[in-house]
Write an enzyme that holds these catalytic residues in place. Structure first.
Site, PDB file in Angstrom:
ATOM      1  N   LYS A  52       0.850  -1.203   0.000  1.00 62.68           N
ATOM      2  CA  LYS A  52       0.000   0.000   0.000  1.00 62.68           C
ATOM      3  C   LYS A  52       0.884   1.251   0.000  1.00 62.68           C
ATOM      4  CE  LYS A  52      -3.778  -2.415   2.341  1.00 62.68           C
ATOM      5  NZ  LYS A  52      -4.515  -2.657   3.589  1.00 62.68           N
ATOM      6  N   GLN A  96      -4.254  -1.861   9.713  1.00 59.94           N
ATOM      7  CA  GLN A  96      -4.172  -3.174   9.084  1.00 59.94           C
ATOM      8  C   GLN A  96      -4.726  -4.234  10.037  1.00 59.94           C
ATOM      9  OE1 GLN A  96      -3.341  -3.571   5.883  1.00 59.94           O
ATOM     10  NE2 GLN A  96      -3.810  -5.742   6.009  1.00 59.94           N
ATOM     11  N   ASP A 119     -10.683   2.919   4.497  1.00 57.90           N
ATOM     12  CA  ASP A 119     -11.026   1.497   4.313  1.00 57.90           C
ATOM     13  C   ASP A 119     -12.543   1.306   4.257  1.00 57.90           C
ATOM     14  OD1 ASP A 119      -8.975  -0.367   3.985  1.00 57.90           O
ATOM     15  OD2 ASP A 119      -8.429  -0.343   6.108  1.00 57.90           O
TER      16      ASP A 119
HETATM   17  N1  GUN Z   1      -6.846  -7.045   6.289  1.00 55.44           N
HETATM   18  C1  GUN Z   1      -7.295  -7.767   5.250  1.00 55.44           C
HETATM   19  N2  GUN Z   1      -7.828  -6.954   4.307  1.00 55.44           N
HETATM   20  C2  GUN Z   1      -7.713  -5.694   4.779  1.00 55.44           C
HETATM   21  C3  GUN Z   1      -8.086  -4.420   4.267  1.00 55.44           C
HETATM   22  O1  GUN Z   1      -8.651  -4.266   3.170  1.00 55.44           O
HETATM   23  N3  GUN Z   1      -7.800  -3.352   5.063  1.00 55.44           N
HETATM   24  C4  GUN Z   1      -7.208  -3.489   6.267  1.00 55.44           C
HETATM   25  N4  GUN Z   1      -6.982  -2.397   6.984  1.00 55.44           N
HETATM   26  N5  GUN Z   1      -6.851  -4.652   6.774  1.00 55.44           N
HETATM   27  C5  GUN Z   1      -7.105  -5.754   6.021  1.00 55.44           C
END
Ligand code: GUN
Length: 292
Positions: A52, A96, A119
């Site tokens: 990311k 995350q 998110d």
């Molecule tokens: N863990 C698995 N998928 C995601 C996501 O799209 N965002 C975040 N923050 N954590 C995750």
């Protein structure tokens, strides 16, 4: 059979974002700023956050990663979120997941300022998504909608089957596919661990979206001829023919499914890059709002 190339579509979206960031800088504004909180040493989470950050920098965003040991208390984590919420130089915040067991994910997600929740996990934003109001759509479902749109897959009046009911993928995906929108306007069925006759239900799908976390489970016996197959899974499996000793596969057995599918998203290079594109789009949106 059409391969829905998520990498190519995401590169197109990234180019559009780069132009938008350049325009912001030309106007004397600062670049969009995405912050990520990473707790603990989980290898997959570290890779996701690194990817990311790399993508954010590629499009000209400012990126900050806040790393904390897995021993951090919930109170300390909530305090850090409070600081980021109040920092006007940060537009978007992601935490995350998963978090260590002693931390309540629900409380942590609720602590994110909804305006910075790129998110789209905060209950306020989930509520708006369900009601069809303007908000941040969660990155993976939003990326899949973009894929269907770019690949010109007809969705109106079609049968869509979603495998998985997670808050991050399956649940929001099912809601977006049933919206009065394009892509959307599908009749949607959500399948999960308690579903009976899974194969028969999948075989009805014109559009099959699979997020069940089982490597290569969905083969041609689950697929109607001509269906569109979107594979959200990503797994490492051993492969001695590769230098690394492994290769990446999805929840779909690609070679088998490709015999019947009309269109299919590959792994890697399908939903993964589109998820990142969705996050970048949300961060740009957050920045535009906060910098107006
Ligand atoms: N863990 C698995 N998928 C995601 C996501 O799209 N965002 C975040 N923050 N954590 C995750």
């Amino acid at each position: 059979m059409k391969i829905i190339d998520g990498k190519e579509i995401s590169n197109k979206i990234k180019k559009e974002i780069i132009t938008e960031v350049e325009n912001m800088l030309d106007k004397g504004l600062r670049a969009p700023h995405l912050a990520a909180i990473l707790v603990g040493e989980d290898e997959a989470s570290q890779t996701y956050v690194a990817n990311k950050e790399k993508a954010a920098k590629e499009v000209g965003f400012i990126s900050s990663i806040y790393r904390f040991p897995s021993t951090i208390s919930e109170k300390e984590l909530l305090e850090s979120i409070g600081f980021i919420n109040d920092d006007n130089d940060i537009d978007g915040l992601i935490i995350q997941l998963p978090l260590p067991k002693h931390i309540c994910e629900k409380r942590i997600i609720q602590a994110i300022k909804p305006e910075k929740d790129v998110d789209g996990f905060h209950p306020e934003n989930v509520g708006k998504m369900v009601l069809g109001q303007e908000t941040y759509l969660p990155a993976t479902p939003s990326g899949i909608i973009e894929m269907l749109s770019h690949a010109k897959i007809e969705t109106e009046g079609k049968e869509c089957v979603v495998l998985g009911r997670s808050n991050i993928v399956g649940r929001p995906m099912s809601i977006l596919m049933s919206r009065n929108s394009n892509p959307g306007n599908c009749s949607v069925t959500v399948c999960h661990t308690k579903t009976k006759n899974l194969r028969e239900i999948c075989k009805r799908a014109d559009i099959l979206i699979i997020a069940i976390g089982q490597p290569q489970m969905i083969d041609e016996t689950y697929i109607k001829k001509g269906a569109t197959i979107i594979d959200v899974g990503i797994h490492r499996i051993e492969d001695s023919s590769k230098k690394s000793g492994f290769r990446l596969v999805g929840d779909v057995h690609y070679e088998s499914a490709a015999k019947l599918a009309g269109a299919i998203s590959p792994v890697p290079g399908g939903v993964g890059p589109m998820t990142i594109a969705g996050l970048l789009q949300n961060t740009l949106k957050a920045a535009k709002k906060s910098l107006q």
